[in-house]
Design a protein around this motif. Structure first.
Motif, short mmCIF file in Angstrom:
data_model
loop_
_atom_site.label_atom_id
_atom_site.label_comp_id
_atom_site.label_asym_id
_atom_site.label_seq_id
_atom_site.Cartn_x
_atom_site.Cartn_y
_atom_site.Cartn_z
N GLY A 1 12.92 -2.49 -10.13
CA GLY A 1 11.62 -2.03 -9.64
C GLY A 1 11.40 -0.55 -9.89
O GLY A 1 12.24 0.15 -10.47
N THR B 1 8.77 2.51 -4.83
CA THR B 1 9.13 1.71 -3.66
C THR B 1 9.96 2.52 -2.67
O THR B 1 9.92 2.27 -1.46
CB THR B 1 9.89 0.43 -4.09
OG1 THR B 1 9.98 -0.46 -2.98
CG2 THR B 1 11.30 0.75 -4.58
N HIS C 1 9.17 2.97 1.44
CA HIS C 1 10.16 2.71 2.47
C HIS C 1 10.47 3.96 3.29
O HIS C 1 10.69 3.88 4.51
CB HIS C 1 11.44 2.15 1.85
CG HIS C 1 11.36 0.69 1.52
ND1 HIS C 1 10.66 0.21 0.44
CD2 HIS C 1 11.90 -0.40 2.14
CE1 HIS C 1 10.76 -1.10 0.39
NE2 HIS C 1 11.49 -1.50 1.42
#
Length: 217
Positions: A182, A186, A190
């Motif tokens: 990914g 991301t 998070h």
């Protein structure tokens, strides 16, 4: 945290290891020769020794043979041959790390050895946050905060490497795994969730053009 003896004759490397270990909360003593390492090991109680093989006065293998029984040792050395590694492990060392090494790898291996010997703190507290690292449970003002497995994994990486600046790529590798394909964005998502859920807006700091740092200072 742990009290660790660093036996390394190269001053720059010895000081680097000391600085990194102190950042994450350990206390350290430094030795630059084999005899000095033995003298310190006999006069102080240590939880772990990081031991170079090529020490002046008495090499690391000879030092290991004379250290108190049960004192964990990790060899940190430029000697790369299989025979040297087998000799070090055969003497009872917990691990054998070859230079040059990554700082985060060293910290991870230190943590594993300390955990194995029951010397690693298994509860992390910061302000009103408490993390039970064995049970994987997180509490804010003694109220449990539910985290997803990935959020908890990221939090644990930040705790293990507290006060160190970690790139997004490094956080991906450590918290998601080296086979994760990914995007680094991301990590940002998070991080924002952890900041909000755990009220860590001032503790999880953005490191400009790099990534993030969990500051305990």
């Amino acid at each position: 945290m742990a009290h660790i003896l660093i036996a390394e004759d190269e001053t720059a490397i010895n000081n680097l290891i000391r600085s990194i270990l102190k950042l994450v909360g350990h206390s350290c003593a430094q030795a630059f020769t084999g005899p000095e390492a033995l003298e310190l090991a006999q006069s102080q109680a240590f939880d772990l020794v990081l031991l170079d093989v090529m020490l002046p006065g008495l090499d690391g293998f000879a030092v290991k043979a004379k250290l108190p029984a049960g004192l964990p040792v990790i060899f940190v050395t430029a000697k790369t041959s299989l025979s040297d590694k087998l000799q070090g492990l055969g003497l009872g060392a917990e691990d054998y790390i070859v230079k040059p090494f990554e700082v985060l790898e060293l910290l991870a291996r230190v943590e594993i050895v300390l955990r194995r010997g029951g010397k690693s703190a298994r509860t992390f507290t910061l302000d009103e946050l408490r993390v039970d690292l064995d049970a994987h449970r997180v509490f804010l003002r003694e109220e449990e905060v539910p985290l997803t497995p990935q959020e908890y994994s990221l939090l644990e990486v930040l705790i293990t490497n507290r006060n160190l600046a970690l790139s997004r790529e490094k956080l991906l590798n450590l918290a998601w795994g080296y086979d994760y394909e990914g995007e680094s964005r991301t990590v940002d998502a998070h991080i924002q969730r952890l900041r909000k859920k755990l009220e860590l807006e001032n503790r999880i700091q953005t490191v400009y053009k790099l990534g993030y740092r969990l500051s305990t200072r």
